[in-house]
Design a protein around this motif. Structure first.
Motif, PDB file in Angstrom:
ATOM      1  N   ARG A  29      -5.246   2.995  28.898  1.00 12.82           N
ATOM      2  CA  ARG A  29      -6.408   2.589  29.588  1.00 12.82           C
ATOM      3  C   ARG A  29      -7.406   3.302  29.187  1.00 12.82           C
ATOM      4  O   ARG A  29      -7.592   4.647  28.956  1.00 12.82           O
ATOM      5  CB  ARG A  29      -6.462   2.869  30.852  1.00 12.82           C
ATOM      6  CG  ARG A  29      -7.609   2.846  31.881  1.00 12.82           C
ATOM      7  CD  ARG A  29      -8.146   1.205  31.992  1.00 12.82           C
ATOM      8  NE  ARG A  29      -8.912   1.156  32.997  1.00 12.82           N
ATOM      9  CZ  ARG A  29     -10.206   1.023  32.704  1.00 12.82           C
ATOM     10  NH1 ARG A  29     -10.665   1.131  31.559  1.00 12.82           N
ATOM     11  NH2 ARG A  29     -11.124   0.800  33.933  1.00 12.82           N
ATOM     12  N   GLY A  33     -11.587  -1.073  28.780  1.00 16.60           N
ATOM     13  CA  GLY A  33     -10.512  -2.030  28.947  1.00 16.60           C
ATOM     14  C   GLY A  33      -9.028  -1.039  28.617  1.00 16.60           C
ATOM     15  O   GLY A  33      -9.026   0.045  28.651  1.00 16.60           O
ATOM     16  N   ALA A  45      -4.513 -11.110  32.391  1.00 14.42           N
ATOM     17  CA  ALA A  45      -5.719 -10.278  32.228  1.00 14.42           C
ATOM     18  C   ALA A  45      -7.072 -10.976  32.134  1.00 14.42           C
ATOM     19  O   ALA A  45      -8.154 -10.552  32.429  1.00 14.42           O
ATOM     20  CB  ALA A  45      -5.316  -9.362  30.984  1.00 14.42           C
ATOM     21  N   ASP A  50     -10.474  -8.851  32.679  1.00  9.79           N
ATOM     22  CA  ASP A  50     -10.163  -7.705  32.055  1.00  9.79           C
ATOM     23  C   ASP A  50     -10.544  -7.768  30.466  1.00  9.79           C
ATOM     24  O   ASP A  50     -10.294  -8.943  29.729  1.00  9.79           O
ATOM     25  CB  ASP A  50      -8.741  -7.190  32.260  1.00  9.79           C
ATOM     26  CG  ASP A  50      -8.595  -6.688  33.927  1.00  9.79           C
ATOM     27  OD1 ASP A  50      -9.513  -6.224  34.203  1.00  9.79           O
ATOM     28  OD2 ASP A  50      -7.449  -6.595  34.243  1.00  9.79           O
TER      29      ASP A  50
END
Length: 95
Positions: A29, A33, A45, A50
């Motif tokens: 992480r 992102g 995602a 995301d």
């Protein structure tokens, strides 16, 4: 579960490793992102909005940094992340 700080040129990312039966589930992480392993679904995602990139065939954080990105969300593309770059290159763009 293993949690590890991963120092990169543009910042410090957080690596999460969860031991499964045969291979680990891995995520790194960054600020904007994350880099995911093959266990995770890029379409989920994307649907959730995301910024994500996916690598496959990895068993460690180091493997993830060296592996080629195989899939990205459109949000990752907006940061200049494309399939074919390394996981490290993708993560550097997520700071």
């Amino acid at each position: 579960m293993l949690i590890e700080q991963i120092r990169l040129d543009n910042g410090c990312a957080l690596g999460l490793s969860f031991e499964m039966q045969k291979y680990p589930l891995l995520v790194i992480r960054a600020e904007k992102g994350f880099l995911m392993c093959g266990y995770l679904n890029i379409n989920a995602a994307e649907t959730l909005g995301d910024t994500a990139a996916k690598v496959k065939g990895v068993q460690s954080f180091e493997d993830m940094l060296k592996a080629q990105v195989v899939e990205v969300t459109r949000f990752a593309r907006e940061l200049g992340i494309e399939p074919g770059m390394t996981g490290k290159e993708a993560l550097e763009k997520m700071f």
